[in-house]
Design an enzyme around this catalytic site. Structure first.
Site, PDB file in Angstrom:
ATOM      1  N   ARG A  44       1.009  -0.982  -0.303  1.00  0.00           N
ATOM      2  CA  ARG A  44       0.059   0.021  -0.013  1.00  0.00           C
ATOM      3  C   ARG A  44       0.970   1.149  -0.122  1.00  0.00           C
ATOM      4  O   ARG A  44       0.514   2.298  -0.835  1.00  0.00           O
ATOM      5  CB  ARG A  44      -0.923  -0.043   1.137  1.00  0.00           C
ATOM      6  CG  ARG A  44      -0.612   0.265   2.405  1.00  0.00           C
ATOM      7  CD  ARG A  44      -1.509  -0.475   3.496  1.00  0.00           C
ATOM      8  NE  ARG A  44      -1.221  -2.025   3.518  1.00  0.00           N
ATOM      9  CZ  ARG A  44      -2.221  -2.807   3.269  1.00  0.00           C
ATOM     10  NH1 ARG A  44      -3.338  -2.432   2.923  1.00  0.00           N
ATOM     11  NH2 ARG A  44      -1.865  -4.100   3.426  1.00  0.00           N
ATOM     12  N   THR A  45       1.894   1.205   0.732  1.00  0.00           N
ATOM     13  CA  THR A  45       2.654   2.618   1.044  1.00  0.00           C
ATOM     14  C   THR A  45       3.469   2.607  -0.587  1.00  0.00           C
ATOM     15  O   THR A  45       3.497   3.888  -1.019  1.00  0.00           O
ATOM     16  CB  THR A  45       3.744   2.410   2.155  1.00  0.00           C
ATOM     17  OG1 THR A  45       2.899   2.178   3.162  1.00  0.00           O
ATOM     18  CG2 THR A  45       4.643   3.590   2.293  1.00  0.00           C
ATOM     19  N   HIS A 102       8.090   6.615  10.534  1.00  0.00           N
ATOM     20  CA  HIS A 102       7.057   6.387   9.202  1.00  0.00           C
ATOM     21  C   HIS A 102       6.443   7.851   9.097  1.00  0.00           C
ATOM     22  O   HIS A 102       5.200   8.097   9.185  1.00  0.00           O
ATOM     23  CB  HIS A 102       6.276   5.492   9.235  1.00  0.00           C
ATOM     24  CG  HIS A 102       5.549   4.928   8.226  1.00  0.00           C
ATOM     25  ND1 HIS A 102       5.661   5.342   7.000  1.00  0.00           N
ATOM     26  CD2 HIS A 102       4.990   3.524   7.866  1.00  0.00           C
ATOM     27  CE1 HIS A 102       5.142   4.732   6.023  1.00  0.00           C
ATOM     28  NE2 HIS A 102       4.601   3.833   6.644  1.00  0.00           N
ATOM     29  N   ARG A 115      12.114   2.543   1.780  1.00  0.00           N
ATOM     30  CA  ARG A 115      11.690   1.935   2.707  1.00  0.00           C
ATOM     31  C   ARG A 115      12.801   0.874   3.106  1.00  0.00           C
ATOM     32  O   ARG A 115      13.259   0.070   2.471  1.00  0.00           O
ATOM     33  CB  ARG A 115      10.207   1.038   2.547  1.00  0.00           C
ATOM     34  CG  ARG A 115       9.927   0.149   3.718  1.00  0.00           C
ATOM     35  CD  ARG A 115       8.731  -0.578   3.599  1.00  0.00           C
ATOM     36  NE  ARG A 115       7.651   0.706   3.905  1.00  0.00           N
ATOM     37  CZ  ARG A 115       6.352   0.318   4.358  1.00  0.00           C
ATOM     38  NH1 ARG A 115       6.147  -1.044   4.548  1.00  0.00           N
ATOM     39  NH2 ARG A 115       5.895   1.262   4.775  1.00  0.00           N
ATOM     40  N   LYS A 144      26.545  -8.768  -5.174  1.00  0.00           N
ATOM     41  CA  LYS A 144      28.105  -8.732  -5.411  1.00  0.00           C
ATOM     42  C   LYS A 144      28.818  -8.326  -4.291  1.00  0.00           C
ATOM     43  O   LYS A 144      29.990  -7.881  -4.615  1.00  0.00           O
ATOM     44  CB  LYS A 144      28.344  -7.945  -6.837  1.00  0.00           C
ATOM     45  CG  LYS A 144      27.488  -8.673  -8.031  1.00  0.00           C
ATOM     46  CD  LYS A 144      27.975  -7.903  -9.361  1.00  0.00           C
ATOM     47  CE  LYS A 144      27.326  -8.249 -10.497  1.00  0.00           C
ATOM     48  NZ  LYS A 144      27.576  -7.109 -11.444  1.00  0.00           N
TER      49      LYS A 144
HETATM   50  C1  NCD Z   1       2.699   0.231   8.429  1.00  0.00           C
HETATM   51  C2  NCD Z   1       4.031   0.000   8.550  1.00  0.00           C
HETATM   52  O1  NCD Z   1       4.712  -0.551   7.589  1.00  0.00           O
HETATM   53  O2  NCD Z   1       4.819   0.537   9.590  1.00  0.00           O
HETATM   54  N1  NCD Z   1       1.983   0.244   7.404  1.00  0.00           N
HETATM   55  C3  NCD Z   1       2.053   1.050   6.514  1.00  0.00           C
HETATM   56  O3  NCD Z   1       2.966   1.669   6.238  1.00  0.00           O
HETATM   57  N2  NCD Z   1       0.761   1.104   5.811  1.00  0.00           N
HETATM   58  C4  NCD Z   1       2.095  -0.391   9.621  1.00  0.00           C
HETATM   59  C5  NCD Z   1       2.083  -2.053   9.482  1.00  0.00           C
HETATM   60  O4  NCD Z   1       2.889  -2.559   8.941  1.00  0.00           O
HETATM   61  O5  NCD Z   1       1.552  -2.456  10.567  1.00  0.00           O
END
Ligand code: NCD
Length: 362
Positions: free
Chosen positions: A89-90, A172, A139, A118
């Site tokens: 989703r992100t 986040h 991420r 490598k």
């Molecule tokens: C969250 C995360 O990745 O920290 N999810 C997200 O970004 N929508 C929360 C989670 O994974 O529980």
């Protein structure tokens, strides 16, 4: 970018020693976010501006001509999404936000197919990516890695902004922005976020979304935060210290049912068992009383927002989804608009969007 990049003016050793609020000063350029790494770099004015811009973008995007205008804003820029931790989703939210603004997108999701196999260091990989792109969205499971990367990128001849799309257990920031935007919208007719009771439930010790949002809420006078979790999953003392420093009210408790009637927003989270340090660690904790069930709907206020960053497991019963107070699907959509607003702001395009909006939609 106008002027000198502040991160190129400080030693890494000194930067590392700073507290988060001090670090934040090096990430914004002239009051505008450049690298987006920490919730601490957003003040109240920025939160209000981003929310307003997100709403202008979403309204502009309703017509074909508006969509065309938005898609030309950054069609000369390229973004790289590098996600070395599971995410759909992100990832898609950023992907869609970039598309709305016309950015061209490339992605690396599986580092097993990259030169890291490598023996290349992740720092070198990122630096290579940055040569081809104008924005990095990252991420990573490693806390602090986005800071290190931002520092490295700011100290090249071609500084490229980086957005933290979730780093380890600590931050986040863009999820927190979308949560604030959702709260702004949910409380539009009941006096705004000020003075509201916000209840966090679940794995608060390892949930990075809660950590970032708890900080952003310090910009709203009169807010009281409740942290409701089994003792082993309670919020970190570092967050409570920040709330103390800002003079915010909070309560740390274990009894979910008791706080329900007072809540203006209930922010449910899943158990983050991917961070277990030994097999079965989370399973041994009884979390059954930290679930929001259909029967709880009768106990909450008429305007209470039920939130969740998703993905959800069993912590919210699906029967709750149909209640108008369940806003977690709206959060997802808000995320796309606020991320588009953030990227437009990083590249200094908010004035053009405002102008177009005033001319065509006001
Ligand atoms: C969250 C995360 O990745 O920290 N999810 C997200 O970004 N929508 C929360 C989670 O994974 O529980």
């Amino acid at each position: 970018m106008v002027g000198k990049d502040p991160l190129s003016d400080v030693l890494w050793a000194d930067f590392q020693k700073m507290d988060l609020r001090e670090k934040a000063r090096y990430l914004n350029h002239d009051g505008r976010p450049f690298h987006v790494l920490l919730a601490q770099q957003f003040d109240r004015h920025m939160l209000d501006e981003l929310g307003t811009l997100a709403t202008r973008i979403r309204r502009t995007a309703k017509s074909k001509s508006g969509m065309r205008f938005l898609a030309e804003l950054l069609d000369h820029k390229r973004a790289m999404l590098t996600f070395s931790q599971p995410s759909t989703r992100t990832f898609l939210s950023f992907y869609a936000a970039c598309q709305i603004l016309g950015l061209k997108i490339a992605e690396v999701r599986d580092t097993s197919t990259s030169s890291e196999m490598k023996g290349e260091s992740p720092e070198d990989s990122v630096r290579t990516f940055s040569s081809y792109f104008d924005l990095l969205i990252m991420r990573t499971p490693k806390s602090g890695f986005t800071e290190k990367t931002a520092y490295a990128l700011s100290n090249t001849e071609r500084p490229v902004p980086i957005i933290n799309a979730g780093s380890g257990k600590d931050q986040h920031p863009t999820q927190a922005l979308l949560d604030i935007y959702t709260l702004q919208r949910s409380f539009e007719r009941v006096g705004g976020i000020e003075g509201k009771n916000i209840v966090f439930v679940g794995d608060l010790g390892r949930g990075r979304t809660v950590r970032s949002l708890a900080y952003l809420l310090t910009h709203y006078p009169g807010v009281k935060q409740y942290f409701v979790a089994p003792r082993k999953l309670q919020i970190g003392q570092d967050i409570l210290d920040q709330l103390d420093q800002s003079g915010m009210q909070y309560e740390v408790c274990e009894d979910f049912a008791q706080v329900l009637p007072e809540a203006d927003a209930i922010y449910m989270t899943r158990i983050q068992d991917e961070w277990d340090t030994e097999p079965g660690e989370s399973q041994r904790i009884d979390t059954s009383q930290y679930h929001f069930k259909a029967e709880h709907l009768r106990q909450i206020r008429i305007h209470t927002a039920i939130m969740h960053p998703l993905p959800r497991r069993e912590e919210i019963e699906s029967a709750v989804d149909h209640d108008p107070r369940a806003v977690y699907w709206r959060q997802v959509r808000n995320g796309m608009w606020i991320r588009a607003a953030l990227i437009a702001t990083i590249f200094g395009r908010e004035g053009e969007i405002r102008h177009y909006y005033d001319m065509n939609l006001e």
